[in-house]
Design a protein around this motif. Structure first.
Motif, mmCIF file in Angstrom:
data_model
loop_
_atom_site.group_PDB
_atom_site.id
_atom_site.type_symbol
_atom_site.label_atom_id
_atom_site.label_comp_id
_atom_site.label_asym_id
_atom_site.label_seq_id
_atom_site.Cartn_x
_atom_site.Cartn_y
_atom_site.Cartn_z
ATOM 1 N N THR A 45 0.839 -1.201 0.000
ATOM 2 C CA THR A 45 0.000 0.000 0.000
ATOM 3 C C THR A 45 0.872 1.249 0.000
ATOM 4 O OG1 THR A 45 -1.629 -1.265 1.271
ATOM 5 C CG2 THR A 45 -1.979 1.105 1.106
ATOM 6 N N PHE A 46 1.928 1.259 0.846
ATOM 7 C CA PHE A 46 2.845 2.396 0.848
ATOM 8 C C PHE A 46 3.602 2.491 -0.473
ATOM 9 C CE2 PHE A 46 2.675 2.661 5.608
ATOM 10 C CZ PHE A 46 2.349 4.003 5.669
ATOM 11 N N LYS A 47 3.962 1.360 -1.046
ATOM 12 C CA LYS A 47 4.643 1.378 -2.350
ATOM 13 C C LYS A 47 3.753 2.060 -3.389
ATOM 14 C CE LYS A 47 6.619 -1.545 -5.917
ATOM 15 N NZ LYS A 47 6.791 -2.884 -6.451
ATOM 16 N N HIS A 48 2.483 1.679 -3.410
ATOM 17 C CA HIS A 48 1.533 2.299 -4.341
ATOM 18 C C HIS A 48 1.420 3.796 -4.073
ATOM 19 C CE1 HIS A 48 -2.119 3.109 -6.598
ATOM 20 N NE2 HIS A 48 -2.646 3.608 -5.490
ATOM 21 N N GLN A 49 1.272 4.182 -2.813
ATOM 22 C CA GLN A 49 1.136 5.604 -2.489
ATOM 23 C C GLN A 49 2.378 6.372 -2.916
ATOM 24 O OE1 GLN A 49 0.023 6.588 1.570
ATOM 25 N NE2 GLN A 49 0.697 8.690 1.292
ATOM 26 N N TYR A 50 3.554 5.816 -2.679
ATOM 27 C CA TYR A 50 4.792 6.482 -3.073
ATOM 28 C C TYR A 50 4.856 6.653 -4.592
ATOM 29 C CZ TYR A 50 9.709 7.550 -3.695
ATOM 30 O OH TYR A 50 10.889 8.166 -4.059
ATOM 31 N N ASP A 53 2.381 9.341 -5.625
ATOM 32 C CA ASP A 53 2.891 10.677 -5.290
ATOM 33 C C ASP A 53 3.940 11.100 -6.320
ATOM 34 O OD1 ASP A 53 1.277 10.681 -3.007
ATOM 35 O OD2 ASP A 53 2.922 11.074 -1.616
ATOM 36 N N CYS A 54 4.831 10.179 -6.668
ATOM 37 C CA CYS A 54 5.862 10.470 -7.676
ATOM 38 C C CYS A 54 5.232 10.751 -9.039
ATOM 39 C CB CYS A 54 6.830 9.287 -7.814
ATOM 40 S SG CYS A 54 7.958 9.052 -6.429
ATOM 41 N N LEU A 55 4.249 9.961 -9.414
ATOM 42 C CA LEU A 55 3.588 10.120 -10.702
ATOM 43 C C LEU A 55 2.955 11.501 -10.845
ATOM 44 C CD1 LEU A 55 2.383 8.797 -13.361
ATOM 45 C CD2 LEU A 55 0.375 8.321 -11.944
ATOM 46 N N TRP A 56 2.167 11.915 -9.837
ATOM 47 C CA TRP A 56 1.486 13.209 -9.937
ATOM 48 C C TRP A 56 2.473 14.367 -9.857
ATOM 49 C CZ3 TRP A 56 -2.909 13.663 -12.159
ATOM 50 C CH2 TRP A 56 -3.799 12.602 -12.135
ATOM 51 N N TYR A 57 3.484 14.233 -9.004
ATOM 52 C CA TYR A 57 4.490 15.291 -8.945
ATOM 53 C C TYR A 57 5.239 15.367 -10.274
ATOM 54 C CZ TYR A 57 8.536 18.035 -7.599
ATOM 55 O OH TYR A 57 9.519 18.995 -7.552
ATOM 56 N N GLY A 58 5.556 14.235 -10.854
ATOM 57 C CA GLY A 58 6.232 14.212 -12.152
ATOM 58 C C GLY A 58 5.409 14.841 -13.254
ATOM 59 N N ASN A 61 5.959 18.593 -12.486
ATOM 60 C CA ASN A 61 7.353 19.011 -12.627
ATOM 61 C C ASN A 61 8.037 18.050 -13.585
ATOM 62 O OD1 ASN A 61 10.011 19.709 -12.418
ATOM 63 N ND2 ASN A 61 10.152 19.474 -10.204
ATOM 64 N N LYS A 62 8.075 18.425 -14.836
ATOM 65 C CA LYS A 62 8.609 17.538 -15.884
ATOM 66 C C LYS A 62 10.080 17.187 -15.665
ATOM 67 C CE LYS A 62 4.750 17.818 -18.252
ATOM 68 N NZ LYS A 62 3.704 16.899 -17.945
ATOM 69 N N ASN A 63 10.786 17.948 -14.817
ATOM 70 C CA ASN A 63 12.199 17.663 -14.551
ATOM 71 C C ASN A 63 12.391 16.592 -13.489
ATOM 72 O OD1 ASN A 63 13.063 19.683 -16.345
ATOM 73 N ND2 ASN A 63 12.727 21.240 -14.765
ATOM 74 N N TYR A 64 11.304 16.107 -12.898
ATOM 75 C CA TYR A 64 11.391 15.144 -11.811
ATOM 76 C C TYR A 64 11.406 13.724 -12.348
ATOM 77 C CZ TYR A 64 10.226 12.223 -7.891
ATOM 78 O OH TYR A 64 10.255 11.227 -6.955
ATOM 79 N N SER A 65 12.219 12.879 -11.740
ATOM 80 C CA SER A 65 12.160 11.449 -12.028
ATOM 81 C C SER A 65 12.345 10.695 -10.713
ATOM 82 C CB SER A 65 13.238 11.039 -13.032
ATOM 83 O OG SER A 65 14.511 11.343 -12.527
ATOM 84 N N ILE A 66 11.709 9.538 -10.614
ATOM 85 C CA ILE A 66 11.775 8.738 -9.392
ATOM 86 C C ILE A 66 13.233 8.406 -9.093
ATOM 87 C CG2 ILE A 66 11.155 6.526 -8.349
ATOM 88 C CD1 ILE A 66 8.550 6.620 -9.856
ATOM 89 N N LYS A 67 13.590 8.555 -7.808
ATOM 90 C CA LYS A 67 14.960 8.341 -7.358
ATOM 91 C C LYS A 67 15.178 6.884 -6.951
ATOM 92 C CE LYS A 67 15.586 12.936 -7.019
ATOM 93 N NZ LYS A 67 14.431 13.503 -7.657
ATOM 94 N N ASN A 115 -5.291 22.076 -13.280
ATOM 95 C CA ASN A 115 -4.239 22.961 -12.774
ATOM 96 C C ASN A 115 -3.477 22.263 -11.641
ATOM 97 O OD1 ASN A 115 -5.475 23.584 -10.220
ATOM 98 N ND2 ASN A 115 -6.649 25.223 -11.161
ATOM 99 N N GLU A 116 -2.331 22.812 -11.294
ATOM 100 C CA GLU A 116 -1.460 22.196 -10.284
ATOM 101 C C GLU A 116 -2.165 22.034 -8.945
ATOM 102 O OE1 GLU A 116 2.855 23.862 -11.825
ATOM 103 O OE2 GLU A 116 1.552 25.179 -10.654
ATOM 104 N N GLU A 117 -2.944 23.028 -8.560
ATOM 105 C CA GLU A 117 -3.643 22.943 -7.276
ATOM 106 C C GLU A 117 -4.607 21.752 -7.251
ATOM 107 O OE1 GLU A 117 -5.861 25.793 -4.063
ATOM 108 O OE2 GLU A 117 -5.982 26.370 -6.171
ATOM 109 N N GLU A 118 -5.313 21.522 -8.330
ATOM 110 C CA GLU A 118 -6.230 20.380 -8.399
ATOM 111 C C GLU A 118 -5.470 19.058 -8.321
ATOM 112 O OE1 GLU A 118 -9.700 22.460 -11.137
ATOM 113 O OE2 GLU A 118 -7.956 21.551 -12.125
ATOM 114 N N LEU A 119 -4.327 18.990 -8.984
ATOM 115 C CA LEU A 119 -3.531 17.762 -8.942
ATOM 116 C C LEU A 119 -2.969 17.511 -7.547
ATOM 117 C CD1 LEU A 119 -1.664 17.958 -12.369
ATOM 118 C CD2 LEU A 119 -3.838 16.828 -11.825
#
Length: 159
Positions: A45-50, A53-58, A61-67, A115-119
Motif C-alpha cells: 500500500t505504501f509502495k503504491h502511495q509512493y 505521489d511520484c507520478l502526480w508530482y512528475g 514538474n517535468k524535470n522530476y524522475s523517481i529516485k 491545474n497544479e492545485e487540483e492535482l
C-alpha cells in the motif's frame, strides 16, 4: 478562508510520516504481513502511495524522475517519502499560484488537463484514502494504529 495548498500538502507529508513512524517503532512485523485487503500488505500500500505521489508530482514538474528503488522497510519508505515530500514542498513554495494548467495522459492513454492545485488536492486525497486502508489493515492484525486525522495535525502544529 481557504486552506492553503502548502498547509494541506504539509498535512499529507506529516500524516504519511507519522503512520510510517508508528509502524517502524511499534509494530514493524505488520509492515510486510499478508492481509486480505485493497493491497496484499501495508508495504504494498505504501509502495503504491509512493509511486502515485511520484507520478502526480512528475506530471507537474517535468524535470522530476523517481529516485531509484527503495527496499522493503518502514525506515526506507520514510526516507523516500521525506525526500520526495520536501521536494514537492519546495515546488509549492516556488510556484506563484499553482494555477498553471498541466496536460497529462492516464495509464490508458486518455488525455486530461487540470491545474497544479487540483492535482495536488488529488494527491493529498489519494494519500488520505490509502492511510485509511492501512489503518484498517493494522486493526485486522490486532494493532490500534495511530490517528492521522487533519485535526490532530493542526493540534500538533499549534502545540
Amino acid at each position: 478562508m481557504m486552506i492553503s495548498m502548502a498547509k494541506l500538502f504539509n498535512y499529507h507529508a506529516w500524516a504519511t510520516d507519522k503512520l510510517l513512524s508508528y509502524i517502524e517503532t511499534e509494530v514493524p512485523d505488520s509492515f510486510s504481513a499478508e492481509i486480505p485487503s485493497v493491497f496484499p500488505s501495508i508495504e504494498e500500500t505504501f509502495k503504491h502511495q509512493y509511486e502515485v505521489d511520484c507520478l502526480w508530482y512528475g506530471r507537474m514538474n517535468k524535470n522530476y524522475s523517481i529516485k531509484g528503488e527503495h527496499s522493503s522497510s518502514p525506515q526506507d519508505y520514510r526516507k523516500a517519502f521525506q525526500e520526495l515530500h520536501q521536494e514537492i514542498e519546495s515546488f509549492i513554495a516556488e510556484s506563484p499560484d499553482l494555477n498553471r494548467r498541466v496536460w497529462y495522459s492516464t495509464s490508458t492513454g486518455e488525455g486530461f488537463m487540470n491545474n497544479e492545485e487540483e492535482l495536488l488536492q488529488h494527491l493529498v486525497n489519494h494519500g488520505t484514502y490509502h492511510r485509511g486502508n492501512i489503518s484498517a489493515m493494522l486493526r485486522q492484525q490486532g494493532y490500534p494504529g495511530c490517528s492521522t486525522d487533519y485535526i490532530y495535525y493542526l493540534r500538533e502544529m499549534e502545540g
